[in-house]
Design a protein around this motif. Structure first.
Motif, PDB file in Angstrom:
ATOM      1  N   LYS A   3       0.836  -1.206   0.000  1.00 16.33           N
ATOM      2  CA  LYS A   3       0.000   0.000   0.000  1.00 16.33           C
ATOM      3  C   LYS A   3       0.868   1.252   0.000  1.00 16.33           C
ATOM      4  O   LYS A   3       0.570   2.228  -0.699  1.00 16.33           O
ATOM      5  CB  LYS A   3      -0.933  -0.005   1.218  1.00 16.33           C
ATOM      6  N   ALA A   4       1.935   1.210   0.796  1.00 15.26           N
ATOM      7  CA  ALA A   4       2.857   2.358   0.821  1.00 15.26           C
ATOM      8  C   ALA A   4       3.473   2.572  -0.556  1.00 15.26           C
ATOM      9  O   ALA A   4       3.585   3.710  -1.030  1.00 15.26           O
ATOM     10  CB  ALA A   4       3.949   2.128   1.868  1.00 15.26           C
ATOM     11  N   ILE A   5       3.848   1.475  -1.211  1.00 11.16           N
ATOM     12  CA  ILE A   5       4.469   1.571  -2.537  1.00 11.16           C
ATOM     13  C   ILE A   5       3.463   2.045  -3.577  1.00 11.16           C
ATOM     14  O   ILE A   5       3.817   2.775  -4.510  1.00 11.16           O
ATOM     15  CB  ILE A   5       5.087   0.205  -2.917  1.00 11.16           C
ATOM     16  N   SER A   6       2.192   1.652  -3.413  1.00 14.28           N
ATOM     17  CA  SER A   6       1.182   2.118  -4.363  1.00 14.28           C
ATOM     18  C   SER A   6       0.999   3.636  -4.271  1.00 14.28           C
ATOM     19  O   SER A   6       0.685   4.289  -5.260  1.00 14.28           O
ATOM     20  CB  SER A   6      -0.160   1.412  -4.100  1.00 14.28           C
ATOM     21  N   LEU A   7       1.221   4.185  -3.076  1.00 16.05           N
ATOM     22  CA  LEU A   7       1.140   5.637  -2.902  1.00 16.05           C
ATOM     23  C   LEU A   7       2.405   6.333  -3.387  1.00 16.05           C
ATOM     24  O   LEU A   7       2.358   7.456  -3.875  1.00 16.05           O
ATOM     25  CB  LEU A   7       0.896   5.968  -1.425  1.00 16.05           C
ATOM     26  N   ASN A   8       3.521   5.629  -3.249  1.00 19.06           N
ATOM     27  CA  ASN A   8       4.805   6.200  -3.662  1.00 19.06           C
ATOM     28  C   ASN A   8       5.679   5.054  -4.186  1.00 19.06           C
ATOM     29  O   ASN A   8       6.368   4.393  -3.409  1.00 19.06           O
ATOM     30  CB  ASN A   8       5.489   6.893  -2.488  1.00 19.06           C
ATOM     31  N   PRO A   9       5.639   4.793  -5.486  1.00 23.73           N
ATOM     32  CA  PRO A   9       6.358   3.636  -6.057  1.00 23.73           C
ATOM     33  C   PRO A   9       7.857   3.624  -5.780  1.00 23.73           C
ATOM     34  O   PRO A   9       8.476   2.555  -5.823  1.00 23.73           O
ATOM     35  CB  PRO A   9       6.079   3.769  -7.565  1.00 23.73           C
ATOM     36  N   SER A  10       8.434   4.762  -5.496  1.00 23.41           N
ATOM     37  CA  SER A  10       9.877   4.815  -5.232  1.00 23.41           C
ATOM     38  C   SER A  10      10.190   4.905  -3.738  1.00 23.41           C
ATOM     39  O   SER A  10      11.287   5.332  -3.353  1.00 23.41           O
ATOM     40  CB  SER A  10      10.501   6.005  -5.960  1.00 23.41           C
ATOM     41  N   HIS A  11       9.226   4.475  -2.902  1.00 27.75           N
ATOM     42  CA  HIS A  11       9.426   4.554  -1.454  1.00 27.75           C
ATOM     43  C   HIS A  11      10.404   3.469  -1.004  1.00 27.75           C
ATOM     44  O   HIS A  11      10.021   2.309  -0.806  1.00 27.75           O
ATOM     45  CB  HIS A  11       8.088   4.416  -0.727  1.00 27.75           C
ATOM     46  N   VAL A  12      11.661   3.839  -0.876  1.00 26.43           N
ATOM     47  CA  VAL A  12      12.737   2.881  -0.631  1.00 26.43           C
ATOM     48  C   VAL A  12      12.552   2.062   0.656  1.00 26.43           C
ATOM     49  O   VAL A  12      12.725   0.844   0.647  1.00 26.43           O
ATOM     50  CB  VAL A  12      14.104   3.609  -0.630  1.00 26.43           C
ATOM     51  N   PRO A  13      12.191   2.693   1.807  1.00 28.24           N
ATOM     52  CA  PRO A  13      12.037   1.883   3.020  1.00 28.24           C
ATOM     53  C   PRO A  13      11.012   0.761   2.875  1.00 28.24           C
ATOM     54  O   PRO A  13      11.208  -0.334   3.417  1.00 28.24           O
ATOM     55  CB  PRO A  13      11.597   2.911   4.070  1.00 28.24           C
ATOM     56  N   SER A  14       9.937   1.012   2.141  1.00 24.23           N
ATOM     57  CA  SER A  14       8.918  -0.030   1.964  1.00 24.23           C
ATOM     58  C   SER A  14       9.454  -1.169   1.104  1.00 24.23           C
ATOM     59  O   SER A  14       9.194  -2.348   1.385  1.00 24.23           O
ATOM     60  CB  SER A  14       7.654   0.562   1.332  1.00 24.23           C
ATOM     61  N   HIS A  15      10.189  -0.851   0.058  1.00 22.93           N
ATOM     62  CA  HIS A  15      10.807  -1.901  -0.761  1.00 22.93           C
ATOM     63  C   HIS A  15      11.805  -2.712   0.072  1.00 22.93           C
ATOM     64  O   HIS A  15      11.886  -3.944  -0.063  1.00 22.93           O
ATOM     65  CB  HIS A  15      11.524  -1.286  -1.967  1.00 22.93           C
ATOM     66  N   PHE A  16      12.553  -2.037   0.945  1.00 22.30           N
ATOM     67  CA  PHE A  16      13.538  -2.714   1.788  1.00 22.30           C
ATOM     68  C   PHE A  16      12.859  -3.711   2.733  1.00 22.30           C
ATOM     69  O   PHE A  16      13.237  -4.882   2.811  1.00 22.30           O
ATOM     70  CB  PHE A  16      14.330  -1.683   2.590  1.00 22.30           C
ATOM     71  N   HIS A  17      11.840  -3.237   3.439  1.00 25.66           N
ATOM     72  CA  HIS A  17      11.149  -4.124   4.385  1.00 25.66           C
ATOM     73  C   HIS A  17      10.365  -5.213   3.664  1.00 25.66           C
ATOM     74  O   HIS A  17      10.227  -6.332   4.181  1.00 25.66           O
ATOM     75  CB  HIS A  17      10.234  -3.301   5.298  1.00 25.66           C
ATOM     76  N   LEU A  18       9.873  -4.910   2.479  1.00 26.81           N
ATOM     77  CA  LEU A  18       9.203  -5.929   1.678  1.00 26.81           C
ATOM     78  C   LEU A  18      10.190  -7.054   1.351  1.00 26.81           C
ATOM     79  O   LEU A  18       9.843  -8.255   1.424  1.00 26.81           O
ATOM     80  CB  LEU A  18       8.655  -5.303   0.399  1.00 26.81           C
ATOM     81  N   GLY A  19      11.418  -6.676   1.014  1.00 27.57           N
ATOM     82  CA  GLY A  19      12.447  -7.680   0.754  1.00 27.57           C
ATOM     83  C   GLY A  19      12.719  -8.543   1.971  1.00 27.57           C
ATOM     84  O   GLY A  19      12.893  -9.767   1.860  1.00 27.57           O
TER      85      GLY A  19
END
Length: 456
Positions: free
Chosen positions: A146-162
């Motif tokens: 959801k965070a990434i859908s609001l901001n596709p380049s949101h690095v912390p969300s991609h990191f924690h998703l990983g």
């Protein structure tokens, strides 16, 4: 900016906005103690307005004064119940305290009030992640997405998703997430460390080693960089180099040493046939974390290697109690029982290792079937050995010994034609195998093929 605010303050000391903005500038520069002083001045000049209370609370939070921070956030909410940021900050306090119900309520209220703020969804994902419950991982993923859908380049969300994908053993998606983060943050040690750990689990210690070396280069004081670099070198059989890294990790660790360092040292010394050093380090790892089944398994394998089968069996049994669904533990326990000549129990354990849900390497499965076949032969039940021998041949057709043992089993149950066919294959692969010629001669003789038997 800080110098500009210093000039502004000298001219307008009584202006609360100047004090507040000065505090915000200092906070961005991570000078929280100084920021707190300016927020206090703004609070004193302008009263308990919500924004002033919240800013002061953040300063208290950053200077490790959570009780004072909480009072400020609650005061801010009292002044403005619709201030989402204050609910969010209050949620952080309770999340730090592991008060999950209260933290969740605060974060949900922040999201309700401000549903398009990716930071709130990120933290809600971290809320689920922090509880270390596999049943909550999908909920964490939903929040990060959801965070990434609001901001596709949101690095912390991609990191924690990983990180969550890694915990779910979804290694392909975990690697994709960390690759994306690495492009955005090419000089972040944590990104290389996390990606390296994924590569290790994917069975790629060589590329993992490169990431761990990058981690150590960026942050030379990070003990985990040397520990994981040592683990990569262990996988690559560079045992002496691995020992140096593990020792370096200990030096960088201070008072708290990760038990995986001792476990890694134990594995290295075991491979170098240094039993006493291996056992001493495995003992330390288990002492520090007696609930880790891998440590018990590794010490058991050391006992097994040095023919201490009773001790190996004891440790494998302990590992099994801690990880009852791990096929590797069942497999190892089966091998130890086989070495103790407890063939019936060995067969049972090895069959269990083959029937667990988790996938296991084909070589391990083949050896499990092979050992089951040999165990049946040792018990004199040759007819039951044919199936496991056939299975291990299907899994690893290149292993001549599997074909040889099935040939012998066929011979023992009077299936001489099939025995000869297998002996033919063994001899084709190794024309100098005297045992195969000798055993084939017996089957030739029973089939009254005397000339062929004499030739063999």
């Amino acid at each position: 900016a800080i110098k500009d605010f210093e000039h502004a303050e000298s001219a307008n000391k009584e202006e609360p906005d100047v004090q507040s903005n000065f505090g915000l500038a200092l906070s961005k520069a991570e000078k929280y103690d100084k920021a707190k002083g300016h927020f206090l001045k703004a609070y004193e000049k302008a009263g308990d307005e919500a924004a002033n209370c919240d800013n002061l609370g953040v300063a208290y939070y950053q200077t490790q004064e959570p009780d004072d921070a909480l009072k400020c956030f609650e005061k801010a909410i009292e002044r403005d119940p619709n201030r989402a940021l204050s609910h969010y900050h209050k949620g952080l306090i309770y999340l730090d305290r592991d008060d999950f119900p209260t933290a969740k309520a605060c974060l949900e209220e922040a999201i309700r009030l401000e549903p398009k703020n990716e930071l709130y969804f990120l933290t809600m994902g971290q809320f689920y992640q922090k509880q270390n419950d596999p049943q909550l991982y999908d909920l964490a993923i939903t929040q990060f997405q959801k965070a990434i859908s609001l901001n596709p380049s949101h690095v912390p969300s991609h990191f924690h998703l990983g990180q969550i994908f890694h915990l779910q053993h979804n290694l392909t998606q975990a690697l994709a997430s960390f690759n994306r983060v690495q492009k955005e943050m090419p000089n972040n040690a944590e990104v290389y460390l996390e990606r390296g750990r994924v590569l290790m689990d994917k069975g790629d210690p060589l590329h993992a080693l490169a990431d761990f070396e990058k981690t150590a280069k960026i942050n030379p004081e990070k003990a985990a960089a040397y520990m994981y670099r040592g683990l990569a070198k262990l996988k690559l059989t560079n045992f002496d180099d691995a020992i140096q890294d593990f020792d370096l990790a200990k030096q960088k660790s201070g008072e708290i040493i990760d038990p995986k360092i001792y476990d890694g040292l134990g594995c290295c010394y075991c491979e170098l046939n240094k039993y006493l050093e291996a056992k001493a380090n495995f003992d330390l790892a288990i002492e520090l974390d007696p609930q880790n089944p891998d440590f018990w398994t590794n010490r058991a394998q050391a006992y097994y290697k040095f023919n201490k089968f009773e001790l190996a069996h004891k440790d494998f049994t302990k590992a099994l109690s801690l990880s009852p669904d791990d096929p590797v533990v069942y497999y190892s326990l089966g091998l130890s029982l086989f070495s103790m000549k407890k063939y019936k129990n060995a067969i049972s354990m090895l069959k269990t290792s083959l029937n667990t849900v988790q996938e296991t390497p084909s070589e391990m499965r083949a050896n499990a079937f092979y050992t089951i076949g040999i165990a049946y032969c040792r018990r004199g039940i040759f007819v039951k050995s044919i199936y496991p021998f056939s299975q291990c041949i299907d899994l690893l057709q290149s292993k001549t010994i599997y074909v040889h043992e099935r040939a012998k089993a066929y011979q023992m149950i009077g299936e001489d034609e099939k025995a000869i066919a297998d002996f033919n294959e063994v001899i084709k692969r190794n024309p100098k195998n005297a045992h195969a010629y000798f055993r084939r001669a017996f089957s030739q003789k029973r089939l009254q093929k005397f000339e062929a038997a004499a030739k063999d």
